[in-house]
Design a protein around this motif. Structure first.
Motif, PDB file in Angstrom:
ATOM      1  N   TYR A 115      30.900  23.508  24.679  1.00 41.51           N
ATOM      2  CA  TYR A 115      31.561  23.479  25.905  1.00 41.51           C
ATOM      3  C   TYR A 115      31.522  22.046  26.464  1.00 41.51           C
ATOM      4  O   TYR A 115      32.741  21.724  27.238  1.00 41.51           O
ATOM      5  N   ARG A 156      34.128  19.736  25.034  1.00 38.30           N
ATOM      6  CA  ARG A 156      35.710  20.336  25.562  1.00 38.30           C
ATOM      7  C   ARG A 156      35.808  19.755  27.042  1.00 38.30           C
ATOM      8  O   ARG A 156      36.919  19.179  27.343  1.00 38.30           O
ATOM      9  N   ARG A 177      41.686  24.700  33.263  1.00 40.89           N
ATOM     10  CA  ARG A 177      40.686  24.775  32.046  1.00 40.89           C
ATOM     11  C   ARG A 177      39.387  23.983  32.457  1.00 40.89           C
ATOM     12  O   ARG A 177      38.264  24.783  31.940  1.00 40.89           O
ATOM     13  N   SER A 180      35.383  31.553  27.993  1.00 42.63           N
ATOM     14  CA  SER A 180      35.841  30.823  26.804  1.00 42.63           C
ATOM     15  C   SER A 180      36.987  31.342  25.950  1.00 42.63           C
ATOM     16  O   SER A 180      37.932  30.453  25.850  1.00 42.63           O
ATOM     17  N   GLU A 189      39.926  30.465  28.239  1.00 39.89           N
ATOM     18  CA  GLU A 189      40.273  29.198  28.271  1.00 39.89           C
ATOM     19  C   GLU A 189      40.997  28.536  27.008  1.00 39.89           C
ATOM     20  O   GLU A 189      41.879  27.905  26.919  1.00 39.89           O
ATOM     21  N   ILE A 190      40.566  29.277  25.867  1.00 45.38           N
ATOM     22  CA  ILE A 190      41.237  29.172  24.618  1.00 45.38           C
ATOM     23  C   ILE A 190      42.649  29.403  24.642  1.00 45.38           C
ATOM     24  O   ILE A 190      43.581  28.592  24.183  1.00 45.38           O
ATOM     25  N   SER A 191      42.920  30.706  25.250  1.00 49.70           N
ATOM     26  CA  SER A 191      44.106  31.298  25.169  1.00 49.70           C
ATOM     27  C   SER A 191      45.303  30.338  26.237  1.00 49.70           C
ATOM     28  O   SER A 191      46.143  30.214  25.785  1.00 49.70           O
ATOM     29  N   SER A 226      44.689  27.067  26.746  1.00 43.46           N
ATOM     30  CA  SER A 226      44.963  25.638  25.751  1.00 43.46           C
ATOM     31  C   SER A 226      46.154  26.108  24.714  1.00 43.46           C
ATOM     32  O   SER A 226      46.767  25.180  24.479  1.00 43.46           O
TER      33      SER A 226
END
Length: 135
Positions: free
Chosen positions: A22, A25, A58, A109, A112-114, A116
């Motif tokens: 984290y 990132r 994000r 998480s 956030e990845i989706s 991104s």
């Protein structure tokens, strides 16, 4: 219900690695935002501003991920302390709360990845269309 003191300790290595990921990132996105801000100050391009807004969301999500991850680790240690002090019932509930915090952190998480991936697809869309036009 029985819970040994070793069970909450199992979360230490996993949670530590997750928090490190984290943080990496967060630092990477913060660096990108700084570069985009400088670029925006020079060019005043609206698409750069939209990208900065996306990255700001994000960053907010990553901070929440970190907060719940740290809280999970804290509660695991607290659960271990309670188990050490023979407060088994409270230790079990606190450990359950720790697992819930870790689950929330992982859920954020995923969110956030989706975001991104969606942002990357927007960038790739232009390249894909350009490639199709060349063929």
């Amino acid at each position: 219900m029985n819970l040994s003191i070793e069970t909450p300790a199992l979360l230490f290595s996993a949670t530590s690695l997750i928090l490190l990921a984290y943080t990496n990132r967060f630092l990477t996105i913060a660096q990108i935002v700084r570069g985009l801000k400088k670029n925006y100050d020079e060019n005043r391009n609206k698409s750069i501003l939209d990208e900065i807004k996306n990255l700001n969301l994000r960053l907010t999500l990553i901070r929440a991920m970190q907060m719940f991850g740290v809280l999970s680790l804290f509660l695991s240690v607290f659960a271990m302390l309670l188990l050490y002090l023979q407060q088994t019932v409270f230790g079990i509930y606190i450990f359950g709360l720790s697992l819930l915090c870790l689950l929330i952190s992982l859920g954020i998480s995923f969110w956030e990845i989706s975001i991104s991936v969606t942002a990357l697809r927007v960038h790739l869309k232009d390249l894909i269309e350009e490639t199709k036009n060349k063929d």
